[in-house]
Scaffold this active site. Structure first.
Site, short mmCIF file in Angstrom:
data_model
loop_
_atom_site.label_atom_id
_atom_site.label_comp_id
_atom_site.label_asym_id
_atom_site.label_seq_id
_atom_site.Cartn_x
_atom_site.Cartn_y
_atom_site.Cartn_z
CB SER A 49 49.06 40.56 37.82
OG SER A 49 48.60 40.32 36.51
CG PHE A 73 52.93 35.60 30.89
CD1 PHE A 73 54.26 35.80 31.22
CD2 PHE A 73 52.64 35.07 29.64
CE1 PHE A 73 55.28 35.48 30.34
CE2 PHE A 73 53.65 34.75 28.75
CZ PHE A 73 54.98 34.95 29.11
CE1 TYR A 233 32.75 40.21 27.10
CE2 TYR A 233 31.29 38.44 27.80
CZ TYR A 233 32.49 39.11 27.89
OH TYR A 233 33.44 38.65 28.78
CG LEU A 271 33.69 47.16 36.88
CD1 LEU A 271 34.30 46.41 38.05
CD2 LEU A 271 33.36 48.59 37.29
CB THR A 273 39.23 45.06 32.97
OG1 THR A 273 38.56 44.50 31.84
CG2 THR A 273 38.31 45.04 34.19
#
Length: 384
Positions: A49, A73, A233, A271, A273
């Site tokens: 989505s 979801f 990360y 990016l 997000t």
């Protein structure tokens, strides 16, 4: 209703339906402009989505001519509360894809659950027979396990705490942040949420039900990043989950060799997000990498990355020595990383606009939720 952005920390609690539709429309237009190649025709996208998942769904539809099923979801509108951006994105995509003659069906609910897997598998069996590609782009902060227990992922280091620069997204101030150490249980839980366990469950369930085509391809997404972000990360709690994800790709290819299944990891670029905005240090790095890559003509957003993955990298099987697709190849170029390293210690609150593309960061942030498109009338009443 007139919808305005309401930002709290690293999320926006409103979304604009017309703006989200414009976002989807632009991504589709980009893929249409690039043309089609031969590829899978029945594609399941788990986590479809927003961000890379949405871009993947668009890229395979308009790059391969594929029919798609999406799983996500998202929350629909309630009273004066708008739906989530992913809800509007999905509705817009379904409508435009249908107008263009493509099958596009979406399921809204817990992608980790057995119930969702069963429902999707029934639909594949009834509507398609089999799926020839499965894209796994789930990015959830927590997971309900089959026994009902809930586990959550953490953004922490492994071994020792880490202090470095970050940007306070509420004020655009450059500050210092110390990231604490994850304990063994937190690492284990992060792997359960963000590792390859659920991806494997999907593939196994589909194979057992006979809806996974012979010679199918499956792809999951990861990130490595530069040395400056490794403690939080690559080497942190998330990194342990991403190692598990990679190990799962090897395991799936081996275990389903009789079906000629190919399971890949695509290592993508940093990016803006909804996931990356939550990670300490990373938003500052993104604003710097945007500046350098835009000046070098190398910048890509989610749709450019996914279009390149599915129409260039994957058809040519262009992988690294570990068998991964590297969509971070331009980001990690030596000249790009040298420029970022040269300004990292110099960047301050006062000069962030000189060294970083903070305006570009915020434009991407707002556009994730359907705001700041120049051809959308935000003063107009919209049906939410």
């Amino acid at each position: 209703m007139i919808v305005e952005p309401k930002v709290k920390g690293f999320i926006c609690t409103t979304a604009h339906p017309e703006g989200c539709r414009e976002s989807v429309r632009r991504q589709i237009a980009y893929c249409k402009s690039k043309g089609m190649v031969e590829g899978p025709k029945k594609v399941l996208v788990i986590g479809s989505s927003t961000g890379y998942g949405l871009a993947s769904r668009i890229a395979v539809t308009y790059g391969y001519g594929a029919d798609t099923i999406g799983v996500s979801f998202e929350k629909e509108a309630k009273g004066k509360r708008t739906a989530t951006a992913g809800w509007y994105n999905t509705k817009a995509f379904e409508q435009i894809a249908a107008e263009d003659g493509y099958y596009a069906k979406s399921f809204n609910g817990d992608g980790f659950s057995k119930e969702m897997k069963d429902e999707v598998i029934r639909t594949i069996k009834n509507d398609w027979g089999q799926a020839d590609m499965v894209i796994y782009s789930m990015a959830a902060p927590r997971r309900t396990m089959p026994d009902g227990t809930k586990v959550s992922s953490v953004l922490k280091t492994v071994g020792e705490e880490f202090t470095n620069k970050t940007i306070d997204l509420r004020t655009n101030e450059i500050t210092e942040v110390t990231v604490p150490v994850a304990n063994d249980e937190e690492i284990k839980d992060t792997i359960k949420v963000m590792g390859g366990e659920d991806w494997e469950d999907w593939i196994r369930a589909m194979a057992d039900a006979g809806v996974l085509a012979e010679g199918a391809t499956t792809v999951a997404y990861s990130y490595i990043g530069p040395v400056v972000t490794h403690p939080i990360y690559k080497d942190g709690s998330i990194g342990q989950a991403k190692k598990h994800l990679y190990d799962t790709s090897v395991k799936l290819t081996k275990e389903f060799a009789d079906k000629n299944l190919k399971a890949y990891i695509s290592v993508n670029k940093a990016l803006v997000t909804q996931s990356s905005a939550a990670i300490p240090i990373v938003p500052l790095y993104i604003s710097l990498v945007y500046k350098v890559m835009k000046e070098a003509g190398l910048h890509e957003g989610c749709i450019e990355q996914m279009q390149r993955l599915f129409t260039e990298k994957l058809p040519k099987n262009e992988v690294d020595e570990a068998g991964r697709f590297r969509l971070d190849d331009w980001e990690l170029r030596e000249d790009v990383q040298e420029k970022i390293a040269s300004v990292w210690d110099k960047v301050t609150t006062e000069n962030i606009k000189e060294y970083g593309d903070i305006d570009g960061y915020w434009e991407d942030f707002y556009q994730m939720f359907g705001f700041r498109y120049d051809n959308v009338d935000y003063s107009a009443d919209v049906e939410i």
